[in-house]
Scaffold this motif. Structure first.
Motif, PDB file in Angstrom:
ATOM      1  N   VAL A 198       2.915  -0.626  91.715  1.00 55.28           N
ATOM      2  CA  VAL A 198       1.738   0.202  91.969  1.00 55.28           C
ATOM      3  C   VAL A 198       0.505  -0.682  91.817  1.00 55.28           C
ATOM      4  O   VAL A 198       0.246  -1.232  90.753  1.00 55.28           O
ATOM      5  CB  VAL A 198       1.656   1.403  90.999  1.00 55.28           C
ATOM      6  N   ARG A 199      -0.241  -0.817  92.899  1.00 58.45           N
ATOM      7  CA  ARG A 199      -1.451  -1.648  92.857  1.00 58.45           C
ATOM      8  C   ARG A 199      -2.619  -0.866  92.279  1.00 58.45           C
ATOM      9  O   ARG A 199      -3.357  -1.375  91.449  1.00 58.45           O
ATOM     10  CB  ARG A 199      -1.787  -2.132  94.258  1.00 58.45           C
ATOM     11  N   ARG A 200      -2.790   0.381  92.755  1.00 63.05           N
ATOM     12  CA  ARG A 200      -3.846   1.227  92.205  1.00 63.05           C
ATOM     13  C   ARG A 200      -3.552   2.690  92.500  1.00 63.05           C
ATOM     14  O   ARG A 200      -2.791   3.017  93.406  1.00 63.05           O
ATOM     15  CB  ARG A 200      -5.220   0.830  92.708  1.00 63.05           C
ATOM     16  N   VAL A 201      -4.192   3.545  91.721  1.00 64.71           N
ATOM     17  CA  VAL A 201      -4.079   4.986  91.913  1.00 64.71           C
ATOM     18  C   VAL A 201      -5.259   5.405  92.777  1.00 64.71           C
ATOM     19  O   VAL A 201      -6.419   5.295  92.362  1.00 64.71           O
ATOM     20  CB  VAL A 201      -4.097   5.729  90.558  1.00 64.71           C
ATOM     21  N   VAL A 202      -4.986   5.868  93.986  1.00 60.75           N
ATOM     22  CA  VAL A 202      -6.035   6.276  94.921  1.00 60.75           C
ATOM     23  C   VAL A 202      -6.533   7.674  94.573  1.00 60.75           C
ATOM     24  O   VAL A 202      -7.735   7.922  94.531  1.00 60.75           O
ATOM     25  CB  VAL A 202      -5.512   6.229  96.378  1.00 60.75           C
ATOM     26  N   ARG A 203      -5.611   8.588  94.320  1.00 58.33           N
ATOM     27  CA  ARG A 203      -5.962   9.973  93.993  1.00 58.33           C
ATOM     28  C   ARG A 203      -4.936  10.502  93.001  1.00 58.33           C
ATOM     29  O   ARG A 203      -3.748  10.230  93.126  1.00 58.33           O
ATOM     30  CB  ARG A 203      -5.939  10.845  95.250  1.00 58.33           C
TER      31      ARG A 203
END
Length: 142
Positions: free
Chosen positions: A109-114
């Motif tokens: 997981v690179r980033r949490v978008v939503r």
């Protein structure tokens, strides 16, 4: 609490009135005279997680999704299992911040978008509040 078959949370709470009465009947014979025994199921606060994640470059999104599901399952398990996963303690809420941290710690997981926590009534919530004897119950199907 009653064990979960296959480690999966069933659609309905497994602590039925009949099961609780059977536990009470077994324990009542051992109780000293003049004491009171109350056998009750935990109070569940059901919720769902709605998230959009950005996957690291070169990673298979399907595999990362499966890893995310396993990570959340480990963190939100209600009954200890044979693999050594610790159960969740009663009275401890789940916050949006907790879930975001768990998602970010998952490999791939690179980033949490939503990220949204959705209550049983369908409203967006910041925290899954539970009573002192309650447990947050993740509805994975929602």
């Amino acid at each position: 609490m009653r064990s979960r078959p296959g480690g999966k949370e069933p659609a309905r709470a497994p602590e039925t009135r009949q099961w609780l009465d059977a536990i009470r009947q077994r324990l009542i014979a051992r109780m000293p005279l003049g004491t009171r025994l109350v056998v009750s199921a935990p109070h569940y606060a059901e919720f769902a997680i709605d998230a959009a994640l950005e996957v690291s470059q070169g990673r298979d999104p399907v595999k990362v999704k499966a890893e995310v599901g396993e990570a959340l399952q480990r963190r939100l398990t209600l009954v200890a299992d044979a693999t050594g996963t610790a159960e969740r303690q009663p009275g401890v809420p789940v916050t949006r911040r907790d879930v975001a941290a768990w998602l970010r710690m998952t490999d791939g997981v690179r980033r949490v978008v939503r990220l949204r926590l959705v209550g049983a009534d369908g409203r967006i919530i910041e925290e899954v509040a539970v009573s002192p004897s309650g447990l947050p119950r993740w509805n994975i199907d929602r």
